[in-house]
Write a protein that holds these residues in place. Sequence first.
Motif, mmCIF file in Angstrom:
data_model
loop_
_atom_site.group_PDB
_atom_site.id
_atom_site.type_symbol
_atom_site.label_atom_id
_atom_site.label_comp_id
_atom_site.label_asym_id
_atom_site.label_seq_id
_atom_site.Cartn_x
_atom_site.Cartn_y
_atom_site.Cartn_z
ATOM 1 N N VAL A 1 -18.527 15.084 16.009
ATOM 2 C CA VAL A 1 -17.156 15.268 15.540
ATOM 3 C C VAL A 1 -16.991 16.659 14.918
ATOM 4 C CG1 VAL A 1 -15.339 14.384 14.021
ATOM 5 C CG2 VAL A 1 -17.009 12.798 15.037
ATOM 6 N N GLY A 2 -15.956 17.358 15.347
ATOM 7 C CA GLY A 2 -15.597 18.636 14.742
ATOM 8 C C GLY A 2 -14.197 18.550 14.181
ATOM 9 N N THR A 3 -13.943 19.322 13.129
ATOM 10 C CA THR A 3 -12.590 19.382 12.563
ATOM 11 C C THR A 3 -12.199 20.844 12.425
ATOM 12 O OG1 THR A 3 -13.529 19.291 10.346
ATOM 13 C CG2 THR A 3 -12.742 17.205 11.274
ATOM 14 N N GLY A 4 -10.901 21.084 12.288
ATOM 15 C CA GLY A 4 -10.450 22.464 12.131
ATOM 16 C C GLY A 4 -8.977 22.500 11.791
ATOM 17 N N ALA A 5 -8.506 23.704 11.534
ATOM 18 C CA ALA A 5 -7.111 23.873 11.111
ATOM 19 C C ALA A 5 -6.151 23.504 12.239
ATOM 20 C CB ALA A 5 -6.882 25.315 10.669
ATOM 21 N N ASP A 6 -6.608 23.624 13.452
ATOM 22 C CA ASP A 6 -5.793 23.186 14.585
ATOM 23 C C ASP A 6 -6.733 22.639 15.660
ATOM 24 O OD1 ASP A 6 -6.922 25.382 15.808
ATOM 25 O OD2 ASP A 6 -5.127 26.627 15.665
ATOM 26 N N LEU A 7 -6.149 22.220 16.775
ATOM 27 C CA LEU A 7 -6.973 21.554 17.790
ATOM 28 C C LEU A 7 -8.013 22.501 18.390
ATOM 29 C CD1 LEU A 7 -7.298 18.782 19.090
ATOM 30 C CD2 LEU A 7 -5.660 19.481 20.845
ATOM 31 N N ALA A 8 -7.631 23.764 18.574
ATOM 32 C CA ALA A 8 -8.577 24.736 19.150
ATOM 33 C C ALA A 8 -9.784 24.902 18.224
ATOM 34 C CB ALA A 8 -7.879 26.073 19.380
ATOM 35 N N GLN B 1 0.838 -1.208 0.000
ATOM 36 C CA GLN B 1 0.000 0.000 0.000
ATOM 37 C C GLN B 1 0.871 1.254 0.000
ATOM 38 O OE1 GLN B 1 -3.570 0.134 -0.033
ATOM 39 N NE2 GLN B 1 -3.030 -1.925 -0.693
ATOM 40 N N PRO B 2 0.449 2.294 -0.720
ATOM 41 C CA PRO B 2 1.207 3.562 -0.642
ATOM 42 C C PRO B 2 1.084 4.174 0.758
ATOM 43 C CG PRO B 2 -0.819 3.834 -1.916
ATOM 44 C CD PRO B 2 -0.726 2.375 -1.566
ATOM 45 N N PRO B 3 1.983 5.128 1.091
ATOM 46 C CA PRO B 3 1.891 5.766 2.411
ATOM 47 C C PRO B 3 0.507 6.384 2.619
ATOM 48 C CG PRO B 3 3.890 6.443 1.265
ATOM 49 C CD PRO B 3 3.078 5.650 0.274
ATOM 50 N N LEU B 4 0.059 6.367 3.856
ATOM 51 C CA LEU B 4 -1.265 6.921 4.157
ATOM 52 C C LEU B 4 -1.277 8.433 3.947
ATOM 53 C CD1 LEU B 4 -2.275 4.964 7.384
ATOM 54 C CD2 LEU B 4 -2.516 4.332 4.975
ATOM 55 N N GLN B 5 -2.423 8.926 3.503
ATOM 56 C CA GLN B 5 -2.617 10.375 3.308
ATOM 57 C C GLN B 5 -3.558 10.885 4.404
ATOM 58 O OE1 GLN B 5 -1.138 12.072 0.671
ATOM 59 N NE2 GLN B 5 -0.127 10.089 0.339
ATOM 60 N N TRP B 6 -3.185 12.007 5.002
ATOM 61 C CA TRP B 6 -3.983 12.593 6.088
ATOM 62 C C TRP B 6 -4.330 14.038 5.771
ATOM 63 C CZ3 TRP B 6 -5.661 9.274 9.613
ATOM 64 C CH2 TRP B 6 -4.931 8.099 9.826
ATOM 65 N N ALA B 7 -5.490 14.468 6.210
ATOM 66 C CA ALA B 7 -5.850 15.893 6.116
ATOM 67 C C ALA B 7 -4.967 16.658 7.095
ATOM 68 C CB ALA B 7 -7.317 16.069 6.495
ATOM 69 N N ASP B 8 -4.692 17.919 6.763
ATOM 70 C CA ASP B 8 -4.034 18.784 7.747
ATOM 71 C C ASP B 8 -5.043 19.071 8.858
ATOM 72 O OD1 ASP B 8 -1.736 18.919 6.255
ATOM 73 O OD2 ASP B 8 -2.416 20.690 5.131
ATOM 74 N N GLY B 9 -4.542 19.586 9.964
ATOM 75 C CA GLY B 9 -5.459 20.023 11.016
ATOM 76 C C GLY B 9 -5.738 18.925 12.026
ATOM 77 N N ALA B 10 -6.879 19.066 12.703
ATOM 78 C CA ALA B 10 -7.172 18.206 13.855
ATOM 79 C C ALA B 10 -8.656 17.870 13.870
ATOM 80 C CB ALA B 10 -6.801 18.943 15.148
ATOM 81 N N ALA B 11 -8.983 16.866 14.670
ATOM 82 C CA ALA B 11 -10.391 16.485 14.872
ATOM 83 C C ALA B 11 -10.621 16.229 16.354
ATOM 84 C CB ALA B 11 -10.739 15.249 14.044
ATOM 85 N N VAL B 12 -11.834 16.565 16.793
ATOM 86 C CA VAL B 12 -12.244 16.368 18.192
ATOM 87 C C VAL B 12 -13.630 15.738 18.173
ATOM 88 C CG1 VAL B 12 -12.937 17.557 20.329
ATOM 89 C CG2 VAL B 12 -10.913 18.338 19.076
ATOM 90 N N THR B 13 -13.850 14.755 19.037
ATOM 91 C CA THR B 13 -15.215 14.246 19.183
ATOM 92 C C THR B 13 -15.641 14.320 20.639
ATOM 93 O OG1 THR B 13 -16.792 12.502 18.633
ATOM 94 C CG2 THR B 13 -14.650 11.772 19.453
ATOM 95 N N VAL B 14 -16.911 14.622 20.838
ATOM 96 C CA VAL B 14 -17.517 14.681 22.176
ATOM 97 C C VAL B 14 -18.695 13.713 22.186
ATOM 98 C CG1 VAL B 14 -18.573 16.168 23.922
ATOM 99 C CG2 VAL B 14 -16.868 17.122 22.332
ATOM 100 N N VAL B 15 -18.690 12.816 23.159
ATOM 101 C CA VAL B 15 -19.756 11.809 23.252
ATOM 102 C C VAL B 15 -20.932 12.369 24.054
ATOM 103 C CG1 VAL B 15 -20.339 9.562 24.281
ATOM 104 C CG2 VAL B 15 -18.221 9.832 22.959
ATOM 105 N N VAL B 16 -22.127 12.173 23.520
ATOM 106 C CA VAL B 16 -23.361 12.513 24.236
ATOM 107 C C VAL B 16 -23.898 11.214 24.827
ATOM 108 C CG1 VAL B 16 -25.708 13.423 24.011
ATOM 109 C CG2 VAL B 16 -23.837 14.395 22.630
#
Length: 421
Positions: free
Chosen positions: A375-382, A313-328
Amino acid sequence: MRVLVVGSGAREHAIVLAMAQDPEVTALACAPGNAGTAAVAEQLGVDAAGPAAVVALATDWKADFVVIGPEVPLVAGVADAVRASGIACFGPSAEAARIEGSKTFAKDVMAAAGVRTATAEIVDTPARLDAALGRFTPPYVVKDDGLAAGKGVVVSSDYDIARAHACTLLDGGHPVLLESYLDGPEVSLFCLVDGDTVVPLLPAQDFKRVGDDDSGPNTGGMGAYAPLPWAPDGLVDELVADVVAPVAAELAKRGTPFQGLLYAGLALTSSGPAVVEFNCRFGDPETQVVLALLRTPLTALLHATAVGTLAQQPPLQWADGAAVTVVVAAEGYPGPPRLGDVISGGEADGVLHAGTRRRDDGAVVSSGGRVLSVVGTGADLAAARADAYARLDGVHLAGSHHRTDIALRAVQGEVAAPVAT
Ligand code: GLY
């Protein structure tokens, strides 16, 4: 390719959402699924922990590939049965799944592989409990030796609380594992393993306690974020080389190669990384953030793992930035949850379903303890954290609760890996 995903949590919702975007997937089903997976995949009923039932379903539905999400079917041998029926399957054999199903087995494998972990003692009779607890210092770590959906662990500096938990487990016929406490920030590292090749995904951190500031009892997980802005350079390579690859090699040497997702839960202690636990499947809720950032098509990756071609398999590709999830979570969770409450806002983007079902009148209602994973995503963790909590504002479930501090300390720069001594 016709793909059947087995499971019914937010992890499986994240998996089917990713697979639904893959052009080679011609049909997608989730069994038994939930109200969220039903919106993207055919919903099929099954006893997920029954090897014969899953094989019959996969055969009837003409699945080309089966992906098993949760640990219970894996430990019960569902993956073995599916493979024996001639259908490709993502998930380890029952023998290899013992890395999660028996903490004693995991300790034995780690010892043979030279992998650092907490010192431990197994207790299988109340008569030995006090002497064994006396050999540990607070905080006491008391674990159910078998599967307990994340809720079998009590960590307490109070001897009586630790002892009472051990007694409850022993009274229920469960052997108890006592462990030394591992301090330092925790890391969840998921690795695809095809028997030989180990491919790490992004490291994540989850939040196991029910309340803010890590208060209250353990749960299956109340939130997660990825990647880890505080992780030292080279951490993942070090963990693969020193922890995951030796364990995968040891399982192969024993004639039970691991094929699936090997999840190393680690603490970065001042003496170096040490394993808290291994799991034999994608973690929940970490999967929700890791897959939110994965850009490599998931189906081909899991299929390559299943058929032993990960090295190609080729190297994995990832989006820049970060993701956070909060469980309800439902009222009462992690105790017996209140069920049957109507959920609103559950169809919005970024809202993954876990314990949900659609009633005959069309309403989506809660049907489990962990109900949604937002789930939220953004350019950085904040930014990702802000996005997750903004999305959560649009969700309503009477009596529900969630943590308000997921990823907060990392955003504030208060998490750091200790310098190993
Ligand atoms: N996040 C913990 C688990 O999946 O077991």
